[in-house]
Design a protein around this motif. Structure first.
Motif, PDB file in Angstrom:
ATOM      1  N   ALA A  13     -85.932  31.679  18.009  1.00  0.00           N
ATOM      2  CA  ALA A  13     -85.057  32.949  18.077  1.00  0.00           C
ATOM      3  C   ALA A  13     -83.408  32.803  18.456  1.00  0.00           C
ATOM      4  O   ALA A  13     -82.656  33.451  17.939  1.00  0.00           O
ATOM      5  CB  ALA A  13     -85.635  33.925  18.774  1.00  0.00           C
ATOM      6  N   ALA A  14     -83.408  32.104  19.314  1.00  0.00           N
ATOM      7  CA  ALA A  14     -82.073  31.713  19.815  1.00  0.00           C
ATOM      8  C   ALA A  14     -81.379  30.914  18.716  1.00  0.00           C
ATOM      9  O   ALA A  14     -80.046  31.236  18.475  1.00  0.00           O
ATOM     10  CB  ALA A  14     -82.050  30.712  21.315  1.00  0.00           C
ATOM     11  N   VAL A  65     -75.154  23.462  29.174  1.00  0.00           N
ATOM     12  CA  VAL A  65     -76.007  24.584  28.643  1.00  0.00           C
ATOM     13  C   VAL A  65     -74.748  25.942  28.901  1.00  0.00           C
ATOM     14  O   VAL A  65     -74.475  26.627  28.132  1.00  0.00           O
ATOM     15  CB  VAL A  65     -77.540  24.839  28.952  1.00  0.00           C
ATOM     16  CG1 VAL A  65     -78.115  26.175  28.451  1.00  0.00           C
ATOM     17  CG2 VAL A  65     -78.182  23.781  28.596  1.00  0.00           C
ATOM     18  N   MET A  66     -74.922  26.047  30.272  1.00  0.00           N
ATOM     19  CA  MET A  66     -74.551  27.709  30.867  1.00  0.00           C
ATOM     20  C   MET A  66     -72.862  27.509  30.573  1.00  0.00           C
ATOM     21  O   MET A  66     -72.292  28.404  29.864  1.00  0.00           O
ATOM     22  CB  MET A  66     -74.715  27.668  32.252  1.00  0.00           C
ATOM     23  CG  MET A  66     -76.209  27.768  32.700  1.00  0.00           C
ATOM     24  SD  MET A  66     -76.589  27.871  34.539  1.00  0.00           S
ATOM     25  CE  MET A  66     -75.942  29.376  34.978  1.00  0.00           C
ATOM     26  N   ARG A 115     -77.024  34.055  29.593  1.00  0.00           N
ATOM     27  CA  ARG A 115     -78.130  34.186  30.254  1.00  0.00           C
ATOM     28  C   ARG A 115     -79.413  34.026  29.485  1.00  0.00           C
ATOM     29  O   ARG A 115     -80.331  33.419  29.922  1.00  0.00           O
ATOM     30  CB  ARG A 115     -78.241  35.572  30.816  1.00  0.00           C
ATOM     31  CG  ARG A 115     -79.676  35.671  31.849  1.00  0.00           C
ATOM     32  CD  ARG A 115     -79.596  36.940  32.469  1.00  0.00           C
ATOM     33  NE  ARG A 115     -80.663  37.567  33.292  1.00  0.00           N
ATOM     34  CZ  ARG A 115     -80.968  38.216  34.363  1.00  0.00           C
ATOM     35  NH1 ARG A 115     -79.976  38.425  35.075  1.00  0.00           N
ATOM     36  NH2 ARG A 115     -82.217  38.290  34.915  1.00  0.00           N
ATOM     37  N   GLN A 116     -79.717  34.419  28.506  1.00  0.00           N
ATOM     38  CA  GLN A 116     -80.784  34.252  27.559  1.00  0.00           C
ATOM     39  C   GLN A 116     -80.925  32.870  27.313  1.00  0.00           C
ATOM     40  O   GLN A 116     -81.975  32.322  27.143  1.00  0.00           O
ATOM     41  CB  GLN A 116     -80.331  35.009  26.196  1.00  0.00           C
ATOM     42  CG  GLN A 116     -80.615  36.578  26.350  1.00  0.00           C
ATOM     43  CD  GLN A 116     -79.831  37.199  25.405  1.00  0.00           C
ATOM     44  OE1 GLN A 116     -79.340  36.789  24.458  1.00  0.00           O
ATOM     45  NE2 GLN A 116     -79.614  38.578  25.155  1.00  0.00           N
ATOM     46  N   LEU A 117     -79.644  32.134  26.619  1.00  0.00           N
ATOM     47  CA  LEU A 117     -79.944  30.746  26.471  1.00  0.00           C
ATOM     48  C   LEU A 117     -80.632  29.906  27.711  1.00  0.00           C
ATOM     49  O   LEU A 117     -81.165  28.850  27.826  1.00  0.00           O
ATOM     50  CB  LEU A 117     -78.477  30.131  25.995  1.00  0.00           C
ATOM     51  CG  LEU A 117     -78.285  30.932  24.657  1.00  0.00           C
ATOM     52  CD1 LEU A 117     -76.837  30.247  24.239  1.00  0.00           C
ATOM     53  CD2 LEU A 117     -78.908  30.547  23.479  1.00  0.00           C
ATOM     54  N   THR A 118     -79.956  30.400  29.006  1.00  0.00           N
ATOM     55  CA  THR A 118     -80.628  29.574  30.172  1.00  0.00           C
ATOM     56  C   THR A 118     -81.738  29.775  30.456  1.00  0.00           C
ATOM     57  O   THR A 118     -82.420  29.032  30.983  1.00  0.00           O
ATOM     58  CB  THR A 118     -79.404  29.914  31.229  1.00  0.00           C
ATOM     59  OG1 THR A 118     -78.107  29.719  30.916  1.00  0.00           O
ATOM     60  CG2 THR A 118     -79.674  29.171  32.676  1.00  0.00           C
ATOM     61  N   GLU A 119     -82.051  31.028  30.068  1.00  0.00           N
ATOM     62  CA  GLU A 119     -83.613  31.291  30.498  1.00  0.00           C
ATOM     63  C   GLU A 119     -84.650  30.380  29.588  1.00  0.00           C
ATOM     64  O   GLU A 119     -85.493  29.951  30.132  1.00  0.00           O
ATOM     65  CB  GLU A 119     -83.843  32.782  30.201  1.00  0.00           C
ATOM     66  CG  GLU A 119     -83.328  33.623  31.188  1.00  0.00           C
ATOM     67  CD  GLU A 119     -83.481  35.215  30.899  1.00  0.00           C
ATOM     68  OE1 GLU A 119     -83.464  36.052  31.947  1.00  0.00           O
ATOM     69  OE2 GLU A 119     -83.347  35.545  29.561  1.00  0.00           O
ATOM     70  N   ILE A 120     -84.245  30.364  28.334  1.00  0.00           N
ATOM     71  CA  ILE A 120     -84.775  29.477  27.476  1.00  0.00           C
ATOM     72  C   ILE A 120     -84.877  27.796  27.890  1.00  0.00           C
ATOM     73  O   ILE A 120     -85.829  26.983  27.817  1.00  0.00           O
ATOM     74  CB  ILE A 120     -84.474  29.665  26.052  1.00  0.00           C
ATOM     75  CG1 ILE A 120     -84.576  30.993  25.435  1.00  0.00           C
ATOM     76  CG2 ILE A 120     -85.195  28.708  25.114  1.00  0.00           C
ATOM     77  CD1 ILE A 120     -84.153  31.278  24.045  1.00  0.00           C
ATOM     78  N   ALA A 121     -83.758  27.548  28.648  1.00  0.00           N
ATOM     79  CA  ALA A 121     -83.541  26.293  28.795  1.00  0.00           C
ATOM     80  C   ALA A 121     -84.519  26.081  30.195  1.00  0.00           C
ATOM     81  O   ALA A 121     -84.913  24.746  30.091  1.00  0.00           O
ATOM     82  CB  ALA A 121     -81.843  25.997  29.357  1.00  0.00           C
ATOM     83  N   PHE A 171     -79.598  24.692  18.939  1.00  0.00           N
ATOM     84  CA  PHE A 171     -79.973  24.955  20.026  1.00  0.00           C
ATOM     85  C   PHE A 171     -81.716  24.268  20.247  1.00  0.00           C
ATOM     86  O   PHE A 171     -82.031  24.080  21.272  1.00  0.00           O
ATOM     87  CB  PHE A 171     -80.064  26.455  20.352  1.00  0.00           C
ATOM     88  CG  PHE A 171     -80.715  26.729  21.924  1.00  0.00           C
ATOM     89  CD1 PHE A 171     -79.607  26.431  23.177  1.00  0.00           C
ATOM     90  CD2 PHE A 171     -82.003  27.212  22.304  1.00  0.00           C
ATOM     91  CE1 PHE A 171     -79.970  26.775  24.503  1.00  0.00           C
ATOM     92  CE2 PHE A 171     -82.099  27.476  23.582  1.00  0.00           C
ATOM     93  CZ  PHE A 171     -81.201  27.349  24.783  1.00  0.00           C
ATOM     94  N   ALA A 172     -82.164  24.306  19.102  1.00  0.00           N
ATOM     95  CA  ALA A 172     -83.321  23.711  19.138  1.00  0.00           C
ATOM     96  C   ALA A 172     -83.559  22.216  19.750  1.00  0.00           C
ATOM     97  O   ALA A 172     -84.488  21.717  20.564  1.00  0.00           O
ATOM     98  CB  ALA A 172     -84.210  23.624  17.528  1.00  0.00           C
ATOM     99  N   GLU A 173     -82.558  21.299  19.282  1.00  0.00           N
ATOM    100  CA  GLU A 173     -82.275  19.981  19.642  1.00  0.00           C
ATOM    101  C   GLU A 173     -82.048  20.059  21.058  1.00  0.00           C
ATOM    102  O   GLU A 173     -82.680  19.291  21.986  1.00  0.00           O
ATOM    103  CB  GLU A 173     -81.365  19.147  19.057  1.00  0.00           C
ATOM    104  CG  GLU A 173     -81.642  18.747  17.705  1.00  0.00           C
ATOM    105  CD  GLU A 173     -81.606  19.975  16.530  1.00  0.00           C
ATOM    106  OE1 GLU A 173     -82.182  19.782  15.542  1.00  0.00           O
ATOM    107  OE2 GLU A 173     -80.845  20.898  16.791  1.00  0.00           O
ATOM    108  N   VAL A 174     -81.299  21.022  21.713  1.00  0.00           N
ATOM    109  CA  VAL A 174     -81.035  21.242  23.146  1.00  0.00           C
ATOM    110  C   VAL A 174     -82.315  21.466  24.110  1.00  0.00           C
ATOM    111  O   VAL A 174     -82.575  20.793  24.829  1.00  0.00           O
ATOM    112  CB  VAL A 174     -80.182  22.251  23.439  1.00  0.00           C
ATOM    113  CG1 VAL A 174     -79.733  22.570  25.002  1.00  0.00           C
ATOM    114  CG2 VAL A 174     -78.643  21.866  22.815  1.00  0.00           C
ATOM    115  N   VAL A 175     -83.125  22.383  23.520  1.00  0.00           N
ATOM    116  CA  VAL A 175     -84.463  22.575  23.917  1.00  0.00           C
ATOM    117  C   VAL A 175     -85.400  21.259  24.058  1.00  0.00           C
ATOM    118  O   VAL A 175     -85.940  20.885  25.183  1.00  0.00           O
ATOM    119  CB  VAL A 175     -85.329  23.658  23.115  1.00  0.00           C
ATOM    120  CG1 VAL A 175     -86.655  23.643  23.557  1.00  0.00           C
ATOM    121  CG2 VAL A 175     -84.543  24.955  23.318  1.00  0.00           C
TER     122      VAL A 175
END
Length: 385
Positions: free
Chosen positions: A297-298, A93-94, A231-237, A69-73
């Motif tokens: 954290a993700a 992502v979602m 939802r958490q991953l989307t919030e970080i996105a 997920f770091a690379e996605v960010v």
């Protein structure tokens, strides 16, 4: 904890920035945002083919690149920097996260390869009129005697809801939260484009009337946990996009202050403007720090799965850090975008300048999961305050 990016991750950033600078400059963004679906399918497919963009966070076994997920960010930061109009947030992502965490191996094998290639555009329909929380899902699902399922109800503010080939829908089946897959052209599904402030990200209202749907995973607590993780991953996105956009606003402002001359000198030499740019920088770095901590954290949580020990370093902090990073980043983004317009003077208020596009993205991103009061109450509740 190590939140420094590796050389490989920095190379990914450089490659994406170079590609997006060429494919998503201001004229390209403005041309794409007024089209029916709000993005250029040719550009999307080209970038997916050249960089593997759509499948960055999807495992290799399902046709993806298999990165963390770091690379996605990193990718989201760069897309936010150019306001790249694309279905990445909704689809890669979602929707991809929802399918991947559903535990439905057959659905993963069937759906994820198309998403990873960028040929299948998917989205997640969670929000309903007056509610955006998983616990308040009210759209109903009914099982037929033949074992099929039908959906009835309304979903709103669905990202890329009109363009999507596949819609993942959160619904209630026998009182429990469940996840369903619905074809974009399914009978009984009506998709209506919503008027939006940010034209670079289209949203839709979806009406379901006895619409056929496929059940993914098992209804109940597990599905609710899946949707909370998504939802958490989307919030970080969203936080990542906001940091990228805010950084671009600051860069534009600093560059303009060096070339705009007033009273015989560059306006950047005036102390008052230096202070305002310094304040913008502090806000940007604060939100970037929150983002990178949440991304770490993700990444830890994704490695641990859905059953995360709340006391585990990093992973256990995700439920609080995700909304905290988003609210911090979107607030900073809006403040920096507003300052960008002000410090550009008269030209900053014109349609021809891009500053207003960034302000509109900042404003709408802050409201994707409800207003600020609701978000702060949620953070406080999650933190046990």
């Amino acid at each position: 904890m190590d939140v420094e990016f590796s050389e490989e991750q920095q190379e990914i950033r450089r490659a994406l920035r170079d590609a997006l600078d060429k494919q998503s400059d201001s004229p390209a963004v403005r041309a794409a945002m007024v089209t029916e679906h709000g993005f250029d399918p040719k550009v999307w497919r080209r970038l997916c083919g050249q960089t593997g963009l759509a499948g960055l966070g999807i495992p290799e076994e399902y046709g993806g690149v298999g990165l963390t997920f770091a690379e996605v960010v990193i990718a989201l930061e760069e897309m936010g920097r150019t306001l790249f109009p694309s279905p990445f947030l909704a689809s890669s992502v979602m929707a991809a996260s929802a399918v991947l965490h559903s535990g439905d191996e057959a659905a993963c094998a069937e759906i994820l390869p198309g998403i990873a290639e960028g040929t299948t555009l998917a989205t997640l329909a969670l929000a309903e009129p007056g509610s955006r929380d998983v616990s308040e899902v009210s759209l109903t699902a009914t099982a037929t005697p033949s074992g099929e399922h039908r959906l009835d109800g309304v979903k709103t503010h669905v990202l890329d809801g009109v363009a999507a080939d596949l819609v993942l829908v959160a619904a209630r089946l026998d009182g429990q939260v469940a996840l369903f897959a619905v074809a974009g052209d399914a009978a009984g599904l009506t998709r209506t484009q919503l008027p939006v402030l940010d034209q670079t990200r289209h949203q839709a209202r979806l009406d379901f009337d006895n619409t056929p749907a496929r059940l993914l995973g098992t209804p109940g607590a597990d599905t609710a946990a899946v949707l909370e993780r998504v939802r958490q991953l989307t919030e970080i996105a969203v936080a990542a996009e906001s940091v990228g956009g805010a950084a671009r606003c600051l860069d534009m402002t600093v560059e303009y202050s060096k070339i705009r001359v007033q009273f015989g000198r560059a306006i950047g030499s005036f102390q008052a403007l230096k202070h305002r740019c310094a304040d913008m920088y502090v806000q940007l770095e604060t939100s970037r720090s929150a983002l990178y901590y949440a991304a770490w954290a993700a990444t830890e949580a994704e490695a641990a799965g859905l059953d995360v020990d709340p006391d585990a370093p990093g992973a256990g902090e995700l439920p609080v850090m995700a909304p905290l990073a988003m609210t911090t980043a979107t607030a900073a983004y809006r403040a920096i975008a507003e300052e960008t317009i002000q410090l550009h003077g008269g030209v900053g208020f014109t349609w021809e300048h891009d500053a207003h596009l960034y302000l509109k993205r900042a404003t709408t991103s802050a409201l994707l999961f409800g207003d600020r009061t609701h978000q702060r109450e949620r953070i406080a509740a999650l933190a046990g305050i």
